[in-house]
Design a protein around this motif. Structure first.
Motif, PDB file in Angstrom:
ATOM      1  N   VAL A  92       0.871  -1.169   0.000  1.00  0.00           N
ATOM      2  CA  VAL A  92       0.000   0.000   0.000  1.00  0.00           C
ATOM      3  C   VAL A  92       0.908   1.219   0.000  1.00  0.00           C
ATOM      4  N   ILE A  93       0.562   2.194  -0.826  1.00  0.00           N
ATOM      5  CA  ILE A  93       1.448   3.343  -0.999  1.00  0.00           C
ATOM      6  C   ILE A  93       0.918   4.545  -0.228  1.00  0.00           C
ATOM      7  N   ASP A  94       1.807   5.256   0.357  1.00  0.00           N
ATOM      8  CA  ASP A  94       1.429   6.492   1.030  1.00  0.00           C
ATOM      9  C   ASP A  94       1.310   7.562  -0.053  1.00  0.00           C
ATOM     10  N   SER A  95       0.162   7.585  -0.709  1.00  0.00           N
ATOM     11  CA  SER A  95       0.060   8.409  -1.913  1.00  0.00           C
ATOM     12  C   SER A  95      -0.333   9.850  -1.596  1.00  0.00           C
ATOM     13  N   HIS A  96      -0.292  10.645  -2.638  1.00  0.00           N
ATOM     14  CA  HIS A  96      -0.701  12.042  -2.492  1.00  0.00           C
ATOM     15  C   HIS A  96      -2.091  12.263  -3.054  1.00  0.00           C
ATOM     16  N   ARG A  97      -2.904  11.233  -2.997  1.00  0.00           N
ATOM     17  CA  ARG A  97      -4.174  11.328  -3.708  1.00  0.00           C
ATOM     18  C   ARG A  97      -5.130  12.364  -3.124  1.00  0.00           C
ATOM     19  N   PHE A  98      -4.893  12.759  -1.870  1.00  0.00           N
ATOM     20  CA  PHE A  98      -5.817  13.738  -1.285  1.00  0.00           C
ATOM     21  C   PHE A  98      -5.340  15.182  -1.437  1.00  0.00           C
ATOM     22  N   ASP A  99      -4.185  15.365  -2.062  1.00  0.00           N
ATOM     23  CA  ASP A  99      -3.643  16.721  -2.181  1.00  0.00           C
ATOM     24  C   ASP A  99      -4.609  17.684  -2.856  1.00  0.00           C
ATOM     25  N   GLU A 100      -5.194  17.196  -3.943  1.00  0.00           N
ATOM     26  CA  GLU A 100      -6.103  18.059  -4.706  1.00  0.00           C
ATOM     27  C   GLU A 100      -7.350  18.400  -3.880  1.00  0.00           C
ATOM     28  N   VAL A 101      -7.842  17.406  -3.141  1.00  0.00           N
ATOM     29  CA  VAL A 101      -9.005  17.630  -2.285  1.00  0.00           C
ATOM     30  C   VAL A 101      -8.655  18.689  -1.235  1.00  0.00           C
ATOM     31  N   GLU A 102      -7.487  18.527  -0.682  1.00  0.00           N
ATOM     32  CA  GLU A 102      -7.048  19.458   0.361  1.00  0.00           C
ATOM     33  C   GLU A 102      -6.950  20.879  -0.175  1.00  0.00           C
ATOM     34  N   LYS A 103      -6.441  20.957  -1.394  1.00  0.00           N
ATOM     35  CA  LYS A 103      -6.310  22.275  -2.023  1.00  0.00           C
ATOM     36  C   LYS A 103      -7.683  22.946  -2.122  1.00  0.00           C
ATOM     37  N   LEU A 104      -8.656  22.171  -2.508  1.00  0.00           N
ATOM     38  CA  LEU A 104     -10.009  22.716  -2.617  1.00  0.00           C
ATOM     39  C   LEU A 104     -10.567  23.080  -1.254  1.00  0.00           C
ATOM     40  N   GLU A 105     -10.290  22.249  -0.253  1.00  0.00           N
ATOM     41  CA  GLU A 105     -10.793  22.531   1.097  1.00  0.00           C
ATOM     42  C   GLU A 105     -10.252  23.854   1.618  1.00  0.00           C
ATOM     43  N   LYS A 106      -9.037  24.161   1.176  1.00  0.00           N
ATOM     44  CA  LYS A 106      -8.424  25.389   1.683  1.00  0.00           C
ATOM     45  C   LYS A 106      -8.933  26.628   0.962  1.00  0.00           C
ATOM     46  N   MET A 107      -9.625  26.432  -0.121  1.00  0.00           N
ATOM     47  CA  MET A 107     -10.195  27.583  -0.823  1.00  0.00           C
ATOM     48  C   MET A 107     -11.367  28.144  -0.016  1.00  0.00           C
ATOM     49  N   THR A 108     -11.825  29.312  -0.416  1.00  0.00           N
ATOM     50  CA  THR A 108     -13.023  29.841   0.219  1.00  0.00           C
ATOM     51  C   THR A 108     -14.238  29.160  -0.398  1.00  0.00           C
ATOM     52  N   GLU A 109     -15.371  29.303   0.279  1.00  0.00           N
ATOM     53  CA  GLU A 109     -16.611  28.750  -0.263  1.00  0.00           C
ATOM     54  C   GLU A 109     -16.857  29.255  -1.674  1.00  0.00           C
ATOM     55  N   ASP A 110     -16.644  30.542  -1.867  1.00  0.00           N
ATOM     56  CA  ASP A 110     -16.910  31.137  -3.178  1.00  0.00           C
ATOM     57  C   ASP A 110     -16.024  30.534  -4.251  1.00  0.00           C
ATOM     58  N   GLU A 111     -14.761  30.353  -3.906  1.00  0.00           N
ATOM     59  CA  GLU A 111     -13.835  29.774  -4.894  1.00  0.00           C
ATOM     60  C   GLU A 111     -14.225  28.339  -5.225  1.00  0.00           C
ATOM     61  N   ARG A 112     -14.575  27.602  -4.176  1.00  0.00           N
ATOM     62  CA  ARG A 112     -14.983  26.213  -4.413  1.00  0.00           C
ATOM     63  C   ARG A 112     -16.230  26.153  -5.279  1.00  0.00           C
ATOM     64  N   PHE A 113     -17.158  27.047  -4.968  1.00  0.00           N
ATOM     65  CA  PHE A 113     -18.400  27.056  -5.734  1.00  0.00           C
ATOM     66  C   PHE A 113     -18.100  27.339  -7.208  1.00  0.00           C
ATOM     67  N   ALA A 114     -17.247  28.330  -7.439  1.00  0.00           N
ATOM     68  CA  ALA A 114     -16.896  28.671  -8.819  1.00  0.00           C
ATOM     69  C   ALA A 114     -16.200  27.501  -9.502  1.00  0.00           C
ATOM     70  N   PHE A 115     -15.324  26.837  -8.761  1.00  0.00           N
ATOM     71  CA  PHE A 115     -14.603  25.704  -9.322  1.00  0.00           C
ATOM     72  C   PHE A 115     -15.572  24.613  -9.790  1.00  0.00           C
ATOM     73  N   TRP A 116     -16.477  24.226  -8.890  1.00  0.00           N
ATOM     74  CA  TRP A 116     -17.382  23.119  -9.238  1.00  0.00           C
ATOM     75  C   TRP A 116     -18.425  23.529 -10.257  1.00  0.00           C
ATOM     76  N   GLN A 117     -18.849  24.765 -10.167  1.00  0.00           N
ATOM     77  CA  GLN A 117     -19.822  25.260 -11.146  1.00  0.00           C
ATOM     78  C   GLN A 117     -19.230  25.100 -12.553  1.00  0.00           C
ATOM     79  N   ASN A 118     -17.986  25.485 -12.691  1.00  0.00           N
ATOM     80  CA  ASN A 118     -17.302  25.396 -13.976  1.00  0.00           C
ATOM     81  C   ASN A 118     -17.126  23.941 -14.402  1.00  0.00           C
ATOM     82  N   GLU A 119     -16.671  23.121 -13.487  1.00  0.00           N
ATOM     83  CA  GLU A 119     -16.428  21.719 -13.851  1.00  0.00           C
ATOM     84  C   GLU A 119     -17.735  21.000 -14.187  1.00  0.00           C
ATOM     85  N   LEU A 120     -18.710  21.122 -13.275  1.00  0.00           N
ATOM     86  CA  LEU A 120     -19.934  20.339 -13.457  1.00  0.00           C
ATOM     87  C   LEU A 120     -20.793  20.854 -14.599  1.00  0.00           C
ATOM     88  N   SER A 121     -20.589  22.111 -14.978  1.00  0.00           N
ATOM     89  CA  SER A 121     -21.420  22.647 -16.061  1.00  0.00           C
ATOM     90  C   SER A 121     -21.133  21.934 -17.378  1.00  0.00           C
TER      91      SER A 121
END
Lengths: 144, 340, 331, 275
Positions: free
Chosen positions: C180-209
């Protein structure tokens, strides 16, 4: 300039065995809570699946609150424990999508806690009023 | 033929956008090209083609058909159709241009689909020749010339200039508005580009693919072919191929209850979905094999049977690059037609 | 570590077919180009010899096919499982979705699979072939000749962030299993968690659209094995074939991820198949990360018979309000 | 912009007749009391209830009825369940007519007619039968074979007893699947009954019923010497648009909504076996 006052729409899912009776008690004791709160009675808080929460927002709710028995007091022994995990994950996910975390809440209210019910609702309505209209989880078709 | 220097292209796009909404392929945040509304500063993508086809402009994924107001036992029908605004789609490839002809054969035959017709009448297509066709391209299989795309105006992009030629009256009218930004020119550069394109088309991996083995009279040849089993075996039954396809046109009509009434809308549907033909007391295509077969038989046999031999595929290659399991019309044609 | 090649797998498949251990093989079938490999069933050694391939594009996770395959009562099917596939395999077994007795699973080591899109991003459109050359890929292009790319730069996202080289299920192993590897798979999630609500909303709005509701993410997912999906059930009230309002993008993707929360092994198939390149795995990983942080560390599919976190509880579990607070400060 | 094939008109249910435990016949007119549109025997109309759905139904009444349209509808899905719960005065929406009718004025003209129906399959045939009765002199002898599960499941029983059976030159042969108290008629399945009755082949046969009944009856007719070109039937598939565009009822190169629903049985042979 006079602004029309924002009256939020709140959906409260209430467990039949506790908070629904708590709401009754609040009424009997003439404790006020805002008329914007629309109560939906459910047999247990764990009857509420994530879709219910999202659908409430879709249909125009500005805030959704889920009330159940205190942990350990579930009429069906363990329903509210599952609710707790589900909602923890769901609310965290909604916030991850950028939905304001203040729009959702879980509160444990027993049948004897009429006062707590009224206080919770007053508080939640005030919180949503301050937050404003639900824009991020709205369905424009329902607002036409 | 008119010529516009590359330096002047932005000005040209701006002039077009003054009179109509202008859409062109733009690289999105995902690094792929999507048709996007042009505004100052928007840069056109260099990509060969967009992920979604251009059919969306005339046949959007969802559109409102009408509204209903329901009160007690009474119903009021509200026609929500509106005259659509003029728009220009810039940079449409030859395959997608042909797809409009195919959609026309569905939506513009009697009884005419007025929603589609309305958009079609207000849309101007500026096509663009493909100088770098991809390995997934096989438009020539269906008689499409990537060096000579159709549309209202055809354009050719060279290093230093863009060349435009009007093909229809609508195109002529638009081009005449751009006179100050373009100059009359000879066809030498464009002819050279056409030669280059044809030379490149000859060398494509799928250059030899033909559809000769298919056509309107081939129902019995292929319907019960044993190959369908292995071809459809790993199909997931998703709608990717259908939704990226420029010619797939099946739709569903559904009602949505708004808080005040009912909206009746239509949306793309896929014959690959298990409930496509499901009705209250049965389903005439219960296996994925049947559904898979329907999609390809429709494009290669049923459609030509009703449309003077024209196939329901334009060889854009989108399904080749997007199918989750890499099953596509080329593999189907080769397997069935035996000209592998 | 032993390098797996087509020849090794071919020999193994032929051997098992000849011995009668299995009567069919779930494998990868060659396509038009090197990269368009299709999952297929092979029943004879001759078929295998003709079309079977194994290479940097043999990424499809076969576990879900076993649900359908083992229902056909025709003896055992041979399946090759990469380490990540074995987790899905176990998870499906835990949920009694296929018959273990009808499967012969051969574990194969994996150094990561290539993503053709990443290759095209570097080599340009018009890739007529790809060859392996040690740690490099030689990409034949239509217009710019051959290009040499490092395999490491062409790996699919899920392989860059590979969580495990360990096989958790198999009847037989080719080569050795890893860790089992100690991977960095959560890095991207963490990056998003550290954003503000507004930034996250904009990010997902763009992706999911960009979602076109093709349902490929659902249909490929080894955890999505409901006979009838709630989004395909006309009586559910949420059945829909297209996104008519941006609300539906969010609803579909939140519910899709929620329905597999605690069961998703993070195999990454959802993102691999998305025609619109939406990073769907981030939604699934968010749930995995929250589960790890809120409750106990949990890897779906690590063992058969584990009790999934959403059908489990502890009296001292945290409150939803704390959860939301904490998830923003996971780091 | 004026007409659009997908936009319906409002219809009002002015009468509901309970035919069998699961079939009701609805009478529909426009709000100003007129027939919504003219049709030919065998054609269909799209009925809908906003918010519930839209579905295709054959028009049961004869075109010679210029006052209203009737639909005999069996309860089996969400639209039909809703309709069965509706009351007189309820508005619905209606659009049509769709599809090719039976060739009553050419291929059928002057012919002896044999109608064979099973269950709710009588609904589309009733339109033709009453058309033929209206223009009685244009057709020869008429035979009607109609069967259902039980006596209670016979559609339009009153009309059959008091109108069809009393007409000259019309023979009605009824059958039910199983013995039942109070029934002294024939008992048995339709395909067998048709063979027992042993019709001459100087007729045009029109078939409608469940797919299995159609299959065996057609085989039975062929045994009696009928050619497929003498037999007509009407198909039913899932439809959404009704105008040959949405792709749902596509079978082979045909669209059942537009090229059907009426097919001559030899035409069906040219279609793949998918209906």
């Amino acid at each position: 300039m006079q602004m029309t006052e924002f009256k939020p729409k709140i959906v409260a899912f209430c467990c039949n065995w506790c908070s629904y009776a708590g709401a009754d008690l609040a009424g009997n004791n003439r404790l006020n809570y805002p008329a914007e709160v629309k109560i939906i009675r459910v047999p247990c808080s764990c009857r509420v699946n994530p879709m219910f929460i999202l659908r409430a927002f879709q249909r125009g709710a500005d805030g959704v609150i889920l009330c159940g028995c205190h942990p350990g007091d579930c009429h069906y022994t363990s329903g509210n424990y599952y609710t707790r995990r589900r909602m923890a994950l769901l609310f965290s996910m909604l916030n991850f999508l950028g939905i304001e975390k203040e729009r959702t809440r879980v509160e444990w209210v027993s049948a004897a806690e009429g006062a707590k019910f009224a206080a919770t609702m007053n508080d939640f309505v005030a919180q949503i009023t301050a937050l404003g209209e639900n824009k991020r989880l709205e369905d424009l078709r329902c607002k036409k | 033929m008119r010529k516009c220097s590359t330096a002047n292209l932005d000005a040209l796009l701006r002039t077009i956008a003054e009179n109509a909404s202008l859409y062109l392929p733009v690289d999105g945040t995902d690094g792929r090209a999507h048709f996007t509304k042009w505004e100052d500063g928007v840069k056109m993508s260099d990509a060969l083609n967009t992920v979604r086809s251009a059919k969306d402009f005339f046949f959007p994924q969802t559109e409102n058909l009408m509204d209903f107001k329901v009160e007690g036992k009474t119903i009021e029908i509200i026609d929500t159709r509106e005259e659509c605004e003029d728009f220009v789609i810039f940079g449409v490839r030859a395959c997608d241009v042909r797809s409009f002809d195919i959609l026309d054969r569905v939506f513009l035959v009697d009884p005419v689909d007025t929603y589609y017709k309305n958009r079609r009448e207000h849309g101007i297509i500026v096509s663009m020749a493909c100088t770098r066709p991809s390995e997934t391209c096989f438009c020539r299989t269906f008689g499409i010339d990537a060096a000579n795309p159709g549309g209202d105006i055809v354009c050719y992009k060279e290093e230093d200039a863009w060349y435009f030629d009007a093909l229809t009256e609508k195109g002529q009218a638009l081009l005449s508005k751009l006179e100050s930004l373009t100059e009359e020119c000879d066809t030498a550069a464009v002819d050279a580009q056409k030669d280059l394109i044809r030379e490149r088309m000859d060398k494509l991996p799928l250059a030899d693919l033909t559809a000769d083995a298919f056509g309107g009279d081939k129902l019995n040849t292929y319907f019960n072919a044993p190959e369908w089993k292995s071809l459809s075996q790993s199909c997931l039954g998703c709608g990717t191929c259908t939704f990226v396809c420029p010619t797939c046109q099946c739709y569903d009509i559904k009602d949505f209850k708004t808080n005040k009434g009912v909206q009746r809308f239509r949306c793309w549907d896929s014959c690959m979905y298990s409930d496509f033909t499901k009705m209250a007391h049965g389903n005439n295509r219960t296996s994925q094999l049947e559904r898979f077969r329907q999609r390809f038989m429709h494009k290669l046999v049923y459609f030509p049977a009703n449309n003077e031999g024209i196939f329901g595929c334009v060889g854009c290659g989108r399904c080749l690059s997007r199918c989750p399991i890499s099953m596509n019309i080329v593999k189907v044609m080769k397997e069935l037609g035996g000209n592998a | 570590m032993q390098k797996v090649t087509r020849e090794i797998l071919l020999a193994k498949a032929a051997e098992l077919l000849a011995a009668g251990t299995v009567n069919r093989v779930l494998g990868w079938k060659a396509g038009e180009f090197t990269y368009d490999v299709t999952p297929a069933l092979f029943t004879t050694a001759a078929e295998l010899e003709k079309d079977f391939v194994y290479g940097p594009f043999s990424g499809a996770n076969f576990s879900k096919y076993l649900v359908k395959e083992t229902r056909r009562d025709e003896g055992k099917v041979l399946v090759f499982l990469k380490p990540c596939d074995t987790y899905s395999f176990n998870q499906l077994l835990t949920e009694h979705r296929f018959d273990r007795e009808r499967v012969y699973a051969v574990g194969i080591p994996c150094d990561g699979m290539a993503d053709i899109q990443r290759i095209k991003d570097q080599a340009g459109d018009g890739v007529s072939g790809v060859e392996c050359d040690g740690d490099n890929l030689i990409v034949h292009t239509l217009y710019d000749g051959d290009k040499t790319l490092a395999m490491a730069d062409c790996l699919a996202e899920r392989c860059v962030n590979c969580k495990s080289k360990k096989h958790v299920a198999y009847d037989e192993l080719i080569g050795e299993t890893g860790d089992v590897i100690d991977s960095h798979r959560f890095d991207e999630v963490e990056k998003l968690e550290k954003m503000t609500e507004d930034e996250r909303f904009a990010f997902w709005q763009n992706e999911l659209s960009r979602c076109i509701r093709c349902n490929a993410c659902r249909d490929v997912c080894p955890a999505c094995t409901c006979e009838k999906c709630v989004f395909g059930n006309p009586n559910s009230g949420v059945e829909n074939k297209a996104i008519s309002d941006s609300f539906e993008e969010k609803m579909f993707h939140v519910i899709r991820a929620f329905h597999v929360a605690g069961r998703c092994t993070d195999c990454g198939e959802c993102s691999r198949v998305c025609p619109q390149n939406i990073p769907l795995h981030l939604l699934n990983r968010k749930f995995i990360r929250d589960i790890d942080n809120f409750y106990d560390e949990y890897q779906a599919g690590a063992e058969v018979g584990q009790r999934a976190p959403l059908v489990n509880y502890k009296q001292e579990d945290l409150e939803p309000s704390e959860a939301v607070e904490r998830s923003g400060n996971n780091a | 912009m004026n007409t659009e094939a997908l936009i319906p008109v409002v219809g009002v249910i002015t009468d509901i007749r309970i035919d069998t435990p699961d079939i009701k016949t609805f009478r529909v007119v426009t709000p100003d009391g007129k027939k919504a549109f003219d049709h030919k025997p065998g054609q269909c109309a799209m009925l809908s209830i906003p918010g519930v759905g839209e579905a295709m139904f054959s028009i049961t009444s004869s075109p010679t009825n210029t006052e209203y349209m009737e639909f005999s509808i069996k309860k089996c899905g969400c639209v039909t369940e809703w309709l069965h719960a509706a009351e007189v005065g309820q508005q619905i929406t209606i659009r049509g007519p769709y599809g090719n009718p039976f060739p009553v004025d050419d291929a059928f003209a002057g012919k002896n007619m044999l109608f064979i129906a099973g269950g709710v399959g009588l609904a589309p045939l009733r339109s033709v039968i009453n058309y033929v009765r209206h223009y009685r002199d244009r057709y020869g002898k008429v035979d009607i074979v109609y069967g259902s599960r039980s006596k209670d499941d016979l559609l339009d029983y009153d009309e059959i007893l008091h109108e069809w059976m009393t007409d000259d030159g019309i023979d009605v042969h009824l059958t039910i699947d199983r013995e039942q108290e109070g029934w002294d008629g024939h008992v048995g399945f339709v395909p067998n009954y048709v063979k027992e009755l042993g019709f001459d082949t100087d007729k045009v046969a029109v078939l409608c019923g469940p797919p299995i009944m159609i299959k065996f009856t057609l085989a039975g007719l062929q045994e009696l010497g009928f050619d497929k070109t003498q037999v007509y039937t009407t198909l039913e598939l899932r439809m959404k648009c009704g105008i040959g565009k949405c792709g749902r009822c596509n079978v082979g190169s045909k669209y059942v909504c537009k090229d059907g629903p009426v097919f001559r049985c030899d035409e069906l042979d040219e279609l793949p076996d998918e209906y």
